[in-house]
Design a protein around this motif. Structure first.
Motif, mmCIF file in Angstrom:
data_model
loop_
_atom_site.group_PDB
_atom_site.id
_atom_site.type_symbol
_atom_site.label_atom_id
_atom_site.label_comp_id
_atom_site.label_asym_id
_atom_site.label_seq_id
_atom_site.Cartn_x
_atom_site.Cartn_y
_atom_site.Cartn_z
ATOM 1 N N TRP A 117 0.918 -1.238 -0.138
ATOM 2 C CA TRP A 117 0.107 0.130 -0.059
ATOM 3 C C TRP A 117 1.094 1.180 0.084
ATOM 4 O O TRP A 117 0.498 2.023 -0.814
ATOM 5 N N VAL A 230 -6.089 -2.932 -9.286
ATOM 6 C CA VAL A 230 -6.189 -2.549 -7.734
ATOM 7 C C VAL A 230 -7.278 -3.150 -7.224
ATOM 8 O O VAL A 230 -7.163 -4.028 -6.181
ATOM 9 N N THR A 234 -6.832 -6.368 -4.598
ATOM 10 C CA THR A 234 -7.306 -6.488 -3.283
ATOM 11 C C THR A 234 -8.164 -7.662 -2.961
ATOM 12 O O THR A 234 -8.079 -7.875 -1.782
ATOM 13 N N THR A 260 -7.633 -2.717 4.858
ATOM 14 C CA THR A 260 -7.193 -1.550 3.577
ATOM 15 C C THR A 260 -7.568 -2.253 2.499
ATOM 16 O O THR A 260 -8.006 -1.400 1.509
ATOM 17 N N SER A 261 -7.677 -3.540 2.423
ATOM 18 C CA SER A 261 -8.133 -3.899 0.979
ATOM 19 C C SER A 261 -9.534 -3.545 0.686
ATOM 20 O O SER A 261 -9.851 -3.389 -0.405
ATOM 21 N N VAL A 264 -9.638 0.084 -0.513
ATOM 22 C CA VAL A 264 -9.071 0.313 -1.656
ATOM 23 C C VAL A 264 -9.754 -0.360 -2.762
ATOM 24 O O VAL A 264 -10.022 0.345 -3.744
#
Length: 325
Positions: A117, A230, A234, A260-261, A264
């Motif tokens: 990241w 992206v 993820t 975070t995945s 995002v």
């Protein structure tokens, strides 16, 4: 690498290995005299080379100059390495700071520890600087380099194999990963675990192929191919993270990288939808890289052959007296 959470809770691991599993290398560094040659670093270098090579081919196919991707990578790669390390150190600060810890270890990047990241975020800043200097749009550059980044991650994950780190839960599956090591605190780890490095490496190869296919099928532009990369990455990172047993911060039962995945992924999908409506299709080839047009102009000028200019004064054909000679 810290003692994995599962090992701390269940004691040392000693799983019988009656069948062939994926072996771990006995060492991750070779010495050329006093110079250490670390496999982790070579995996990262190979990944960068692959990313620049594939990105350059895709950039030229879009109408850009062949050296643009490499020139911008000179900015993006160092920024990405710094960002990846910063993200790791900040999110796993307990490994380097506190009682009994050595803060100088935060600079020991060869021992592993790069957060994707932070690498992507800071790498984007470096790419933006490089794009500004070259006069090309960052979204177009991101689209060209996207599958190359995925392949770079696939290469880089093998560095974790050489370092015997970031493996998953114990398993008896035939593709389990053998780990034989003694941690700094004396904990013995001798068993078979999920090879999460291999899972993510294969997933990243699949992501690269998906981006290439989607880019051709839907003529993606304006950063949408990068958004596909992206979003797809993820998804894989989410389920692979579930298998890992290395120490990590948890929020509401999920590891920090899982959250975070999720965030995002949502951002990438929203970008795909909004930009797809505003800017369908792809940028015009002559608008993405002024250097390509400039190279053509220079070449066309250089290729011209000087031809003599005819004398405007007609040649005399008489002897001066008005009669033909």
């Amino acid at each position: 690498m810290p003692v994995p959470v599962w090992v701390r809770e269940h004691g040392s691991v000693d799983i019988a290995m009656d069948i062939a599993y994926i072996p771990s290398p006995s060492r991750g560094v070779l010495y050329l005299g006093p110079i250490p040659l670390r496999a982790y670093a070579f995996c990262i270098i190979i990944g960068v080379v692959v990313a620049v090579w594939l990105g350059s081919k895709r950039w030229v196919a879009r109408g850009g100059a062949k050296h643009t991707v490499g020139d911008i990578a000179v900015w993006a790669v160092p920024f990405g390495l710094v960002g990846g390390r910063l993200y790791h150190v900040i999110t796993d600060h307990q490994l380097y700071f506190g009682d009994g810890k050595n803060p100088w270890k935060a600079f020991a990047i060869w021992e592993g520890g790069l957060g994707i990241w932070g690498a992507i975020a800071f790498g984007a800043v470096g790419a933006w600087i490089g794009c500004r200097r070259r006069g090309v749009p960052l979204p177009a550059y991101a689209d060209a380099i996207a599958p190359g980044i995925a392949l770079a991650q696939a290469c880089g994950r093998w560095g974790n194999w050489f370092n015997q780190e970031l493996y998953g839960k114990p398993t008896t599956l035939p593709w389990g990963l053998e780990i034989h090591k003694v941690e700094s605190d004396g904990t013995v780890i001798d068993g078979v675990f999920h090879p999460t490095f291999l899972y993510e490496s294969l997933w990243c190869i699949g992501v690269a192929l998906l981006v290439i296919w989607a880019d051709r099928r839907f003529t993606l532009g304006h950063g949408r191919a990068f958004a596909v990369y992206v979003a797809a990455y993820t998804v894989g990172r989410f389920w692979i993270e579930y298998l890992r047993i290395d120490e990590a911060h948890h929020i509401l039962g999920l590891r920090l990288n899982d959250w975070t995945s999720i965030l995002v992924f949502i951002g990438a999908v929203v970008y795909l939808v909004i930009v797809g409506k505003k800017h369908p299709g792809r940028e015009a080839p002559d608008s993405i890289d002024p250097a390509a047009h400039g190279d053509e102009v220079t070449q066309s000028v250089d290729d011209k052959v000087d031809t003599p200019v005819a004398d405007a004064t007609p040649e005399r054909t008489d002897n001066g007296s008005g009669t033909p000679a």
